[in-house]
Design a protein around this motif. Sequence first.
Motif, PDB file in Angstrom:
ATOM      1  N   VAL A 253      37.369  37.274  58.140  1.00 16.31           N
ATOM      2  CA  VAL A 253      36.741  37.005  56.839  1.00 16.31           C
ATOM      3  C   VAL A 253      37.634  37.489  55.703  1.00 16.31           C
ATOM      4  O   VAL A 253      37.822  36.785  54.698  1.00 16.31           O
ATOM      5  N   LEU A 254      38.217  38.673  55.828  1.00 17.47           N
ATOM      6  CA  LEU A 254      39.067  39.209  54.768  1.00 17.47           C
ATOM      7  C   LEU A 254      40.300  38.337  54.548  1.00 17.47           C
ATOM      8  O   LEU A 254      40.747  38.159  53.414  1.00 17.47           O
ATOM      9  N   THR A 255      40.843  37.777  55.614  1.00 17.93           N
ATOM     10  CA  THR A 255      42.026  36.937  55.475  1.00 17.93           C
ATOM     11  C   THR A 255      41.718  35.642  54.731  1.00 17.93           C
ATOM     12  O   THR A 255      42.565  35.118  53.999  1.00 17.93           O
ATOM     13  N   ASN A 256      40.514  35.119  54.890  1.00 22.50           N
ATOM     14  CA  ASN A 256      40.134  33.883  54.207  1.00 22.50           C
ATOM     15  C   ASN A 256      39.583  34.110  52.807  1.00 22.50           C
ATOM     16  O   ASN A 256      39.400  33.149  52.060  1.00 22.50           O
ATOM     17  N   MET A 257      39.330  35.361  52.444  1.00 23.74           N
ATOM     18  CA  MET A 257      38.691  35.635  51.162  1.00 23.74           C
ATOM     19  C   MET A 257      39.483  35.129  49.954  1.00 23.74           C
ATOM     20  O   MET A 257      38.895  34.577  49.023  1.00 23.74           O
ATOM     21  N   PRO A 258      40.816  35.296  49.883  1.00 23.68           N
ATOM     22  CA  PRO A 258      41.531  34.778  48.698  1.00 23.68           C
ATOM     23  C   PRO A 258      41.384  33.279  48.507  1.00 23.68           C
ATOM     24  O   PRO A 258      41.496  32.790  47.368  1.00 23.68           O
ATOM     25  N   MET A 259      41.139  32.524  49.579  1.00 23.67           N
ATOM     26  CA  MET A 259      40.975  31.076  49.465  1.00 23.67           C
ATOM     27  C   MET A 259      39.537  30.679  49.154  1.00 23.67           C
ATOM     28  O   MET A 259      39.294  29.599  48.612  1.00 23.67           O
ATOM     29  N   VAL A 260      38.583  31.533  49.489  1.00 22.41           N
ATOM     30  CA  VAL A 260      37.172  31.211  49.285  1.00 22.41           C
ATOM     31  C   VAL A 260      36.653  31.759  47.959  1.00 22.41           C
ATOM     32  O   VAL A 260      35.784  31.143  47.313  1.00 22.41           O
ATOM     33  N   TYR A 261      37.202  32.879  47.507  1.00 23.88           N
ATOM     34  CA  TYR A 261      36.706  33.525  46.290  1.00 23.88           C
ATOM     35  C   TYR A 261      36.741  32.619  45.063  1.00 23.88           C
ATOM     36  O   TYR A 261      35.780  32.619  44.279  1.00 23.88           O
ATOM     37  N   PRO A 262      37.818  31.832  44.806  1.00 25.06           N
ATOM     38  CA  PRO A 262      37.815  30.985  43.604  1.00 25.06           C
ATOM     39  C   PRO A 262      36.633  30.027  43.534  1.00 25.06           C
ATOM     40  O   PRO A 262      36.131  29.741  42.443  1.00 25.06           O
ATOM     41  N   MET A 263      36.151  29.543  44.677  1.00 19.77           N
ATOM     42  CA  MET A 263      35.014  28.633  44.672  1.00 19.77           C
ATOM     43  C   MET A 263      33.743  29.350  44.231  1.00 19.77           C
ATOM     44  O   MET A 263      32.964  28.815  43.426  1.00 19.77           O
ATOM     45  N   PHE A 264      33.520  30.555  44.732  1.00 18.24           N
ATOM     46  CA  PHE A 264      32.354  31.331  44.295  1.00 18.24           C
ATOM     47  C   PHE A 264      32.474  31.707  42.820  1.00 18.24           C
ATOM     48  O   PHE A 264      31.476  31.734  42.101  1.00 18.24           O
ATOM     49  N   ARG A 265      33.694  31.985  42.363  1.00 17.95           N
ATOM     50  CA  ARG A 265      33.878  32.325  40.953  1.00 17.95           C
ATOM     51  C   ARG A 265      33.505  31.152  40.056  1.00 17.95           C
ATOM     52  O   ARG A 265      32.917  31.340  38.989  1.00 17.95           O
ATOM     53  N   LYS A 266      33.818  29.930  40.481  1.00 15.53           N
ATOM     54  CA  LYS A 266      33.451  28.750  39.694  1.00 15.53           C
ATOM     55  C   LYS A 266      31.942  28.623  39.577  1.00 15.53           C
ATOM     56  O   LYS A 266      31.420  28.337  38.498  1.00 15.53           O
ATOM     57  N   PHE A 267      31.224  28.841  40.691  1.00 16.82           N
ATOM     58  CA  PHE A 267      29.768  28.760  40.646  1.00 16.82           C
ATOM     59  C   PHE A 267      29.177  29.837  39.736  1.00 16.82           C
ATOM     60  O   PHE A 267      28.236  29.590  38.984  1.00 16.82           O
ATOM     61  N   ILE A 268      29.753  31.038  39.806  1.00 17.86           N
ATOM     62  CA  ILE A 268      29.247  32.125  38.960  1.00 17.86           C
ATOM     63  C   ILE A 268      29.483  31.812  37.493  1.00 17.86           C
ATOM     64  O   ILE A 268      28.592  31.973  36.640  1.00 17.86           O
ATOM     65  N   GLU A 269      30.690  31.345  37.147  1.00 10.94           N
ATOM     66  CA  GLU A 269      30.991  31.019  35.753  1.00 10.94           C
ATOM     67  C   GLU A 269      30.140  29.857  35.256  1.00 10.94           C
ATOM     68  O   GLU A 269      29.705  29.846  34.105  1.00 10.94           O
ATOM     69  N   LYS A 270      29.904  28.872  36.120  1.00  8.48           N
ATOM     70  CA  LYS A 270      29.059  27.748  35.717  1.00  8.48           C
ATOM     71  C   LYS A 270      27.630  28.213  35.461  1.00  8.48           C
ATOM     72  O   LYS A 270      26.988  27.780  34.498  1.00  8.48           O
ATOM     73  N   GLY A 271      27.132  29.107  36.307  1.00 10.82           N
ATOM     74  CA  GLY A 271      25.791  29.640  36.093  1.00 10.82           C
ATOM     75  C   GLY A 271      25.679  30.424  34.797  1.00 10.82           C
ATOM     76  O   GLY A 271      24.693  30.296  34.064  1.00 10.82           O
ATOM     77  N   ARG A 272      26.701  31.224  34.504  1.00 15.57           N
ATOM     78  CA  ARG A 272      26.690  31.969  33.245  1.00 15.57           C
ATOM     79  C   ARG A 272      26.741  31.035  32.050  1.00 15.57           C
ATOM     80  O   ARG A 272      26.058  31.243  31.042  1.00 15.57           O
ATOM     81  N   SER A 273      27.549  29.984  32.144  1.00 18.09           N
ATOM     82  CA  SER A 273      27.663  29.035  31.039  1.00 18.09           C
ATOM     83  C   SER A 273      26.343  28.323  30.791  1.00 18.09           C
ATOM     84  O   SER A 273      25.916  28.146  29.648  1.00 18.09           O
ATOM     85  N   LEU A 274      25.660  27.921  31.879  1.00 20.32           N
ATOM     86  CA  LEU A 274      24.379  27.250  31.718  1.00 20.32           C
ATOM     87  C   LEU A 274      23.334  28.178  31.119  1.00 20.32           C
ATOM     88  O   LEU A 274      22.534  27.770  30.274  1.00 20.32           O
ATOM     89  N   SER A 275      23.349  29.449  31.542  1.00 17.22           N
ATOM     90  CA  SER A 275      22.373  30.397  30.997  1.00 17.22           C
ATOM     91  C   SER A 275      22.625  30.662  29.523  1.00 17.22           C
ATOM     92  O   SER A 275      21.695  30.761  28.718  1.00 17.22           O
ATOM     93  N   ARG A 276      23.920  30.741  29.120  1.00 14.56           N
ATOM     94  CA  ARG A 276      24.217  30.933  27.698  1.00 14.56           C
ATOM     95  C   ARG A 276      23.826  29.715  26.877  1.00 14.56           C
ATOM     96  O   ARG A 276      23.306  29.840  25.774  1.00 14.56           O
ATOM     97  N   SER A 277      24.064  28.521  27.420  1.00 14.01           N
ATOM     98  CA  SER A 277      23.699  27.303  26.701  1.00 14.01           C
ATOM     99  C   SER A 277      22.192  27.207  26.527  1.00 14.01           C
ATOM    100  O   SER A 277      21.692  26.831  25.468  1.00 14.01           O
ATOM    101  N   LYS A 278      21.457  27.585  27.575  1.00 12.19           N
ATOM    102  CA  LYS A 278      20.004  27.547  27.479  1.00 12.19           C
ATOM    103  C   LYS A 278      19.489  28.550  26.473  1.00 12.19           C
ATOM    104  O   LYS A 278      18.584  28.264  25.687  1.00 12.19           O
TER     105      LYS A 278
END
Length: 393
Positions: A253-278
Amino acid sequence: MSVEEEAFIQEVWGLQGTAYLVVALRYYNRFSTLGWHSLAWDDAIMLLAVVVYTAESLMAYLVVAYWKGLANNAMTDEERAALNPQSQEWYLRVNGSKTHVVGLLLYTTLLWLLKACWLVYYARLTAGVANMRRIIHWGIAIIGVSYVSCLLVAFLKSSPGNHCMPAISTIQTIYVMIMNTLTDFYLMAIPLPVVWNSHLPWRKKLVLFVMFSGGFLEMAFGIVRCVSILTLGDTDPAQSGYWSVRESFVSFVLTNMPMVYPMFRKFIEKGRSLSRSKATSQGDSRGYKLGSLPGRVEVVGRQQQTPSSLPNSTTWGSEEHIVNRERGATSDGEETSLDLPKQRVGGVSFAENEMPPGSTRPTGDLYRIVVTKEYTVTEGSQRGSKSFSSPDL
């Protein structure tokens, strides 16, 4: 089969399924962002690591489910001499010992394949950094030599003591743990100085430090595996399989984390953006959308183009657009001119002779990019007059 053995089997396949999910997210992120042409050597090595990890989990399952956790240890010399070669116990112990040998080789191979993945990833990450090419080459040599030495210890260890007992071999267990720990230290020493000397914000530096310091967690599991085998292995030979599978899962899991983390970061940033817009849209109940006042503003939702008669005509977006300004002239308003890339997104244009206060009209031949802001129209008086709020540029 005991309750503990059933729980371990469920744990093995649960960890296996989670590992499959993680590696699937890795390849999905690679394909969706950069395409299959972007696949590198570490992606190919990871695919091989999936096969080895599956085989290791299968060996751990066989040790517990089929061979009842037995091997050629946890016996006195008298019990060993009295054991009937035709008995069921002989059959279980012989096959359990063979499975332990295969499991140990798969465990070592998996860990060193994951180290090779890290090394290839770091080579790509630090491309162009001074002296990093030499450090990567030294890392290749260290990983290769340490892996071969672990195999030699497994095959050539002497017979006195418990060295011929694969489930609890002291020299084998300690040597693999030491090599694993030293190579992890070397791998972590590659990216951490680069991150420390970078000009990234401290929040991003902290995230990278945590991600690239996962080797400490892997080392902790390796040490726990070593201690559990040396202390409990003589009474429970399956301890080798238990902790080998757990350490392998953590490393995977740790070896794959650098490749998987950017995808979770996109979801988190999108959620924050939607909450700020609302929150922004619900902040003023007396406001109007720009498109709700005809004759004042026009909300443009499609690509806009400047007249073809103007030279260097281009498109303009929601936050920046091209205006025609005389070469060398300066603006008296509150506009901000930036050298930004062109964007093909929707925007807002003001009707003729109804520009907001503080803005100026473009004149001349020079095209500049002007950053504008979205305006909220509010009621100015009880007679229904409307006014634009001042722009925040």
